[in-house]
Design a protein around this motif. Structure first.
Motif, PDB file in Angstrom:
ATOM      1  N   ALA A 180       0.705  -1.511   0.231  1.00 26.88           N
ATOM      2  CA  ALA A 180       0.187  -0.298   0.046  1.00 26.88           C
ATOM      3  C   ALA A 180       0.896   1.200  -0.381  1.00 26.88           C
ATOM      4  CB  ALA A 180      -1.150   0.102   1.650  1.00 26.88           C
ATOM      5  N   VAL A 181       0.894   2.113  -0.906  1.00 28.42           N
ATOM      6  CA  VAL A 181       1.317   3.225  -1.189  1.00 28.42           C
ATOM      7  C   VAL A 181       0.550   4.392  -0.836  1.00 28.42           C
ATOM      8  CG1 VAL A 181       2.250   4.918  -2.275  1.00 28.42           C
ATOM      9  CG2 VAL A 181       2.558   2.467  -3.206  1.00 28.42           C
ATOM     10  N   PHE A 182       1.452   5.401   0.091  1.00 29.78           N
ATOM     11  CA  PHE A 182       0.763   6.769   0.796  1.00 29.78           C
ATOM     12  C   PHE A 182       0.964   7.606   0.539  1.00 29.78           C
ATOM     13  CE2 PHE A 182      -1.845   3.980   2.849  1.00 29.78           C
ATOM     14  CZ  PHE A 182      -3.062   4.194   3.084  1.00 29.78           C
ATOM     15  N   ASP A 183       1.043   9.539  -0.448  1.00 32.78           N
ATOM     16  CA  ASP A 183       1.898  10.202  -0.144  1.00 32.78           C
ATOM     17  C   ASP A 183       1.275  11.164   0.752  1.00 32.78           C
ATOM     18  OD1 ASP A 183      -1.123  11.553  -0.273  1.00 32.78           O
ATOM     19  OD2 ASP A 183      -1.033  11.589  -2.915  1.00 32.78           O
ATOM     20  N   ARG A 218      -5.875  -7.860   3.690  1.00 32.68           N
ATOM     21  CA  ARG A 218      -4.245  -6.586   4.217  1.00 32.68           C
ATOM     22  C   ARG A 218      -3.224  -6.852   3.599  1.00 32.68           C
ATOM     23  NH1 ARG A 218      -1.935  -6.280   9.091  1.00 32.68           N
ATOM     24  NH2 ARG A 218      -2.265  -4.608  10.335  1.00 32.68           N
ATOM     25  N   PRO A 219      -3.131  -5.438   3.120  1.00 27.78           N
ATOM     26  CA  PRO A 219      -1.892  -5.089   2.753  1.00 27.78           C
ATOM     27  C   PRO A 219      -0.786  -5.838   3.441  1.00 27.78           C
ATOM     28  CG  PRO A 219      -2.962  -2.849   2.600  1.00 27.78           C
ATOM     29  CD  PRO A 219      -3.488  -4.715   3.537  1.00 27.78           C
ATOM     30  N   ASP A 220       0.695  -6.024   3.152  1.00 26.01           N
ATOM     31  CA  ASP A 220       1.503  -6.597   3.672  1.00 26.01           C
ATOM     32  C   ASP A 220       2.870  -5.918   4.143  1.00 26.01           C
ATOM     33  OD1 ASP A 220       1.008  -9.301   3.270  1.00 26.01           O
ATOM     34  OD2 ASP A 220       0.846  -9.119   1.043  1.00 26.01           O
ATOM     35  N   LEU A 221       3.198  -4.364   3.485  1.00 25.35           N
ATOM     36  CA  LEU A 221       3.949  -3.813   3.025  1.00 25.35           C
ATOM     37  C   LEU A 221       3.318  -2.189   2.871  1.00 25.35           C
ATOM     38  CD1 LEU A 221       6.990  -5.867   1.606  1.00 25.35           C
ATOM     39  CD2 LEU A 221       6.627  -5.205   3.913  1.00 25.35           C
ATOM     40  N   LEU A 222       3.870  -1.424   3.448  1.00 29.17           N
ATOM     41  CA  LEU A 222       3.466   0.164   3.769  1.00 29.17           C
ATOM     42  C   LEU A 222       4.364   0.951   3.436  1.00 29.17           C
ATOM     43  CD1 LEU A 222       0.645   1.689   6.573  1.00 29.17           C
ATOM     44  CD2 LEU A 222       2.754   3.046   4.974  1.00 29.17           C
ATOM     45  N   LEU A 223       4.187   1.561   1.845  1.00 27.81           N
ATOM     46  CA  LEU A 223       5.649   2.310   1.793  1.00 27.81           C
ATOM     47  C   LEU A 223       4.817   4.347   1.951  1.00 27.81           C
ATOM     48  CD1 LEU A 223       8.432   2.602   0.513  1.00 27.81           C
ATOM     49  CD2 LEU A 223       7.413   2.406  -1.804  1.00 27.81           C
ATOM     50  N   ARG A 224       6.068   4.549   2.137  1.00 32.71           N
ATOM     51  CA  ARG A 224       5.159   6.411   1.879  1.00 32.71           C
ATOM     52  C   ARG A 224       6.206   6.861   2.070  1.00 32.71           C
ATOM     53  NH1 ARG A 224       4.918   5.722   8.770  1.00 32.71           N
ATOM     54  NH2 ARG A 224       6.926   5.726   8.228  1.00 32.71           N
ATOM     55  N   GLN A 225       5.997   7.730   0.561  1.00 27.58           N
ATOM     56  CA  GLN A 225       6.753   7.989  -0.537  1.00 27.58           C
ATOM     57  C   GLN A 225       6.407   9.621  -0.302  1.00 27.58           C
ATOM     58  OE1 GLN A 225       5.911  10.363  -3.289  1.00 27.58           O
ATOM     59  NE2 GLN A 225       3.749   9.512  -4.029  1.00 27.58           N
ATOM     60  N   GLY A 226       7.252  11.146  -0.362  1.00 33.21           N
ATOM     61  CA  GLY A 226       7.270  11.670  -0.003  1.00 33.21           C
ATOM     62  C   GLY A 226       8.806  12.625  -0.619  1.00 33.21           C
ATOM     63  N   ARG A 227       8.581  13.800  -0.405  1.00 27.43           N
ATOM     64  CA  ARG A 227       9.827  15.302  -0.545  1.00 27.43           C
ATOM     65  C   ARG A 227      10.944  14.900   0.249  1.00 27.43           C
ATOM     66  NH1 ARG A 227       7.777  20.194  -2.769  1.00 27.43           N
ATOM     67  NH2 ARG A 227       5.362  19.159  -3.891  1.00 27.43           N
ATOM     68  N   ALA A 228      12.046  15.032   0.221  1.00 31.11           N
ATOM     69  CA  ALA A 228      13.129  14.929   1.056  1.00 31.11           C
ATOM     70  C   ALA A 228      12.996  15.928   2.546  1.00 31.11           C
ATOM     71  CB  ALA A 228      14.564  14.824   0.176  1.00 31.11           C
ATOM     72  N   ALA A 242      11.026  15.692   4.352  1.00 25.27           N
ATOM     73  CA  ALA A 242       8.963  15.931   4.662  1.00 25.27           C
ATOM     74  C   ALA A 242       8.579  14.538   5.365  1.00 25.27           C
ATOM     75  CB  ALA A 242       8.319  15.646   3.846  1.00 25.27           C
ATOM     76  N   PRO A 243       7.842  15.869   6.526  1.00 22.34           N
ATOM     77  CA  PRO A 243       7.338  14.684   7.768  1.00 22.34           C
ATOM     78  C   PRO A 243       6.668  13.391   7.193  1.00 22.34           C
ATOM     79  CG  PRO A 243       5.639  16.795   7.609  1.00 22.34           C
ATOM     80  CD  PRO A 243       6.750  17.056   6.625  1.00 22.34           C
ATOM     81  N   ALA A 244       6.404  12.518   8.460  1.00 21.92           N
ATOM     82  CA  ALA A 244       5.287  11.259   7.635  1.00 21.92           C
ATOM     83  C   ALA A 244       3.993  11.758   7.570  1.00 21.92           C
ATOM     84  CB  ALA A 244       6.221  10.182   8.216  1.00 21.92           C
ATOM     85  N   PRO A 245       2.682  11.713   6.777  1.00 26.08           N
ATOM     86  CA  PRO A 245       1.677  11.662   6.960  1.00 26.08           C
ATOM     87  C   PRO A 245       1.403  11.224   7.757  1.00 26.08           C
ATOM     88  CG  PRO A 245       2.459   9.883   4.962  1.00 26.08           C
ATOM     89  CD  PRO A 245       3.759  10.273   5.302  1.00 26.08           C
ATOM     90  N   LYS A 246       0.148  11.848   8.723  1.00 29.08           N
ATOM     91  CA  LYS A 246      -0.601  11.346   9.523  1.00 29.08           C
ATOM     92  C   LYS A 246      -2.130  10.696   9.210  1.00 29.08           C
ATOM     93  CE  LYS A 246      -0.056  15.601  11.977  1.00 29.08           C
ATOM     94  NZ  LYS A 246      -0.565  16.699  12.685  1.00 29.08           N
ATOM     95  N   GLY A 247      -2.267   9.663   9.812  1.00 28.31           N
ATOM     96  CA  GLY A 247      -3.416   8.330   9.657  1.00 28.31           C
ATOM     97  C   GLY A 247      -3.285   7.089   8.790  1.00 28.31           C
ATOM     98  N   VAL A 248      -1.224   7.035   8.621  1.00 29.21           N
ATOM     99  CA  VAL A 248      -1.636   5.470   7.533  1.00 29.21           C
ATOM    100  C   VAL A 248      -0.776   4.418   8.240  1.00 29.21           C
ATOM    101  CG1 VAL A 248      -0.603   7.368   5.886  1.00 29.21           C
ATOM    102  CG2 VAL A 248       1.190   6.227   7.478  1.00 29.21           C
ATOM    103  N   ALA A 249      -0.240   4.684   9.558  1.00 26.56           N
ATOM    104  CA  ALA A 249      -0.008   3.634  10.256  1.00 26.56           C
ATOM    105  C   ALA A 249      -1.031   2.488  10.315  1.00 26.56           C
ATOM    106  CB  ALA A 249       0.811   3.849  11.903  1.00 26.56           C
TER     107      ALA A 249
END
Length: 356
Positions: free
Chosen positions: A172-175, A203-213, A215-222
């Motif tokens: 699962a990929v988040f921005d 259910r997804p097995d792995l979570l990937l949070r992508q963003g600019r160098a 940048a704080p981690a997005p909220k609510g994705v854990a």
């Protein structure tokens, strides 16, 4: 409705879905109905009342749980390149959003986007692996295996909600938007409830949070017991022309440019251009998977060199005059996941590793 009006409405909806404003609250009861329908659908697949098709090779699904483009295609490209480097022979299957054809299609370098879809064509151009598209991904997977029996792992682009194709690994990929306002469609951005329960089916097995160098981690994705990793998103230091020629991105500084982006969030691309030191004289935001006619209009009225995403280039470059009177450059988007992410992918696929 014009392309520009469509993009404006799409952008307004994406902004609204970040907050729990009056309209989102009005649509919240509808989102509960959507939630119930999605839960019923998952239950039917989990119970075997709807068929889940198994393949002879492992299937890795890359997708997102929010609408509006969270970086799944750059993730797919990075993942395919990693698998190639590890000695796998990957192939990619996709639905091919935005294409007009409905038949199973083998995507080649010169396949029109009307038949391939812009994202599958870009994946093939960037990786050179076999790519097949179809309305049903299982049909694409079977056709790919029949044509390329050497393929030993399938990557399903944008397939997280496609449950008919069994998966051995789901990512699962988040921005930076995270889960938006936390509500499901149409009141929010979510395609499915998040976070999922520990033992929820599919259910997804792995979570990937992508963003600019930086940048704080997005909220609510854990999510409970779901390994999470980061990935840095940035523009490449070069731009690519219609014949494959390259120039340093810095060579475009100070030039009057028309920036074009037909993606879910065009403003992200425009911001990254400015961060790279470019100052476009014009910014043209088109809807995601925009029709080639919109690009033809831009080419016809171009007063400055065009700079666009690689996804836009799959349509734009084919429309440029042969005499070179209109210049255009595509700036690649590079996604660099944490090394630990690829280690986790390798661990999941270890049991399927072909014998040496």
């Amino acid at each position: 409705m014009s392309q520009a009006q469509g993009q404006t409405r799409e952008a307004a909806w994406l902004r609204r879905a970040q907050q729990r404003g009056p309209l989102s609250c009005l649509l919240w009861p509808v989102s509960l109905l959507y939630r119930s329908l999605m839960a019923l659908r998952r239950w039917l697949y989990a119970r075997g009342l709807l068929k889940v098709h198994q393949m002879d090779v492992p299937v890795v699904v890359v997708g997102n749980v929010v609408v509006g483009g969270a970086g799944k295609t750059p993730c797919t490209i990075a993942l395919v390149k990693h698998l190639q480097a590890q000695g796998w022979h990957p192939g990619v299957v996709s639905r091919g959003h935005g294409r007009h054809a409905t038949v199973v299609t083998h995507v080649l370098a010169d396949t029109p986007t009307s038949e391939a879809g812009d994202e599958p064509l870009l994946i093939h151009q960037r990786t050179s692996v076999p790519v097949f598209v179809a309305a049903r991904r299982i049909d694409a997977a079977r056709a790919l295996q029949a044509t390329h029996p050497d393929v030993d792992v399938l990557v399903c682009d944008d397939g997280l909600q496609h449950l008919a194709l069994a998966r051995q690994l789901a990512i699962a990929v988040f921005d930076d938007r995270g889960v938006g306002n936390g509500w499901l469609l149409p009141a929010g951005l979510l395609r499915e409830p998040w976070p999922p329960a520990r033992h929820a089916p599919f259910r997804p097995d792995l979570l990937l949070r992508q963003g600019r160098a930086g940048a704080p981690a997005p909220k609510g994705v854990a999510a409970p017991d779901m390994p999470a990793f980061g990935a840095v998103r940035q523009l490449a230091a070069h731009a690519i022309g219609p014949r494959g020629e390259r120039i340093e991105l810095s060579q475009l500084k100070g030039e009057p440019l028309s920036a074009v982006a037909g993606i879910a969030r065009p403003e992200v691309f425009f911001d990254m251009l400015r961060e790279a030191g470019l100052a476009p004289a014009q910014q043209v935001a088109l809807p995601d998977h925009a029709d080639p006619a919109a690009y033809a209009e831009l080419v016809h009225g171009a007063r400055h060199p065009l700079v666009c995403t690689e996804k836009d280039a799959t349509k734009l470059f084919a429309l440029l005059p042969a005499d070179g009177s209109v210049q255009a450059w595509a700036v690649p988007l590079e996604l660099t996941p944490d090394p630990a992410f690829f280690e986790a992918v390798d661990a999941h696929l270890a049991a399927w590793r072909p014998a040496p």
